[in-house]
Write a protein that holds these residues in place. Structure first.
Motif, PDB file in Angstrom:
ATOM      1  N   LYS A 155       0.722  -1.006  -0.639  1.00 17.58           N
ATOM      2  CA  LYS A 155       0.599  -0.051  -0.119  1.00 17.58           C
ATOM      3  C   LYS A 155       0.792   1.572   0.086  1.00 17.58           C
ATOM      4  N   GLN A 205       1.967   1.473  -3.390  1.00 16.03           N
ATOM      5  CA  GLN A 205       1.119   2.187  -4.643  1.00 16.03           C
ATOM      6  C   GLN A 205       1.314   3.778  -4.265  1.00 16.03           C
ATOM      7  N   LEU A 225      -0.366   5.021  -8.548  1.00 18.93           N
ATOM      8  CA  LEU A 225      -1.147   3.968  -8.511  1.00 18.93           C
ATOM      9  C   LEU A 225      -2.137   3.795  -7.964  1.00 18.93           C
ATOM     10  N   CYS A 251      -4.423   1.263  -7.736  1.00 20.81           N
ATOM     11  CA  CYS A 251      -4.603  -0.193  -7.606  1.00 20.81           C
ATOM     12  C   CYS A 251      -3.366  -0.477  -6.742  1.00 20.81           C
ATOM     13  N   PRO A 252      -3.346  -1.797  -6.121  1.00 20.45           N
ATOM     14  CA  PRO A 252      -1.775  -1.909  -5.681  1.00 20.45           C
ATOM     15  C   PRO A 252      -1.660  -3.655  -6.574  1.00 20.45           C
ATOM     16  N   VAL A 271       1.698  -3.855  -8.008  1.00 22.07           N
ATOM     17  CA  VAL A 271       3.357  -3.985  -7.080  1.00 22.07           C
ATOM     18  C   VAL A 271       2.849  -5.583  -6.932  1.00 22.07           C
TER      19      VAL A 271
END
Length: 108
Positions: free
Chosen positions: A29, A32, A37, A39-40, A43
């Motif tokens: 998180k 992110q 970004l 959404c995660p 990652v």
């Protein structure tokens, strides 16, 4: 002819990214949010070695982890074989096509 070729080992690079995040105390998180970004998921995909971060994201990750960008990537060396006569033939065919394209308007 056999030569060496360098490629990026995606799985080991993902493990490397996960290791740097853990060592620096960053969660998925956190990364992110730092990268902006939506959404995660990317990652998680990086960490699993499914995809690689873009060059821009690699640069930002290197800044976040205080390491050089190249330290985030894990190289893999492979051997491959190719027929050098095919390369020469392909290059000569391209040369002929370029010359024909260049001179055809002049001759007409």
């Amino acid at each position: 002819m056999t030569e060496s070729k360098t490629i990026i080992d995606m799985e080991k690079t993902g493990n490397n990214l996960r290791k740097y995040a853990y060592e620096n105390g960053y969660s998925v998180k956190d990364i992110q949010q730092y990268l902006g970004l939506s959404c995660p998921q990317p990652v998680y995909r990086w960490f699993k070695g499914i995809i690689l971060p873009s060059v821009d994201n690699l640069l930002r990750l290197s800044e976040l982890f205080h390491v050089h960008m190249e330290n985030l990537l894990v190289k893999q060396y492979t051997k491959y074989t190719y027929d050098s006569s095919l390369v020469t033939k392909a290059n000569s065919n391209q040369f002929v096509k370029r010359m024909q394209a260049y001179y055809s308007p002049l001759v007409a």
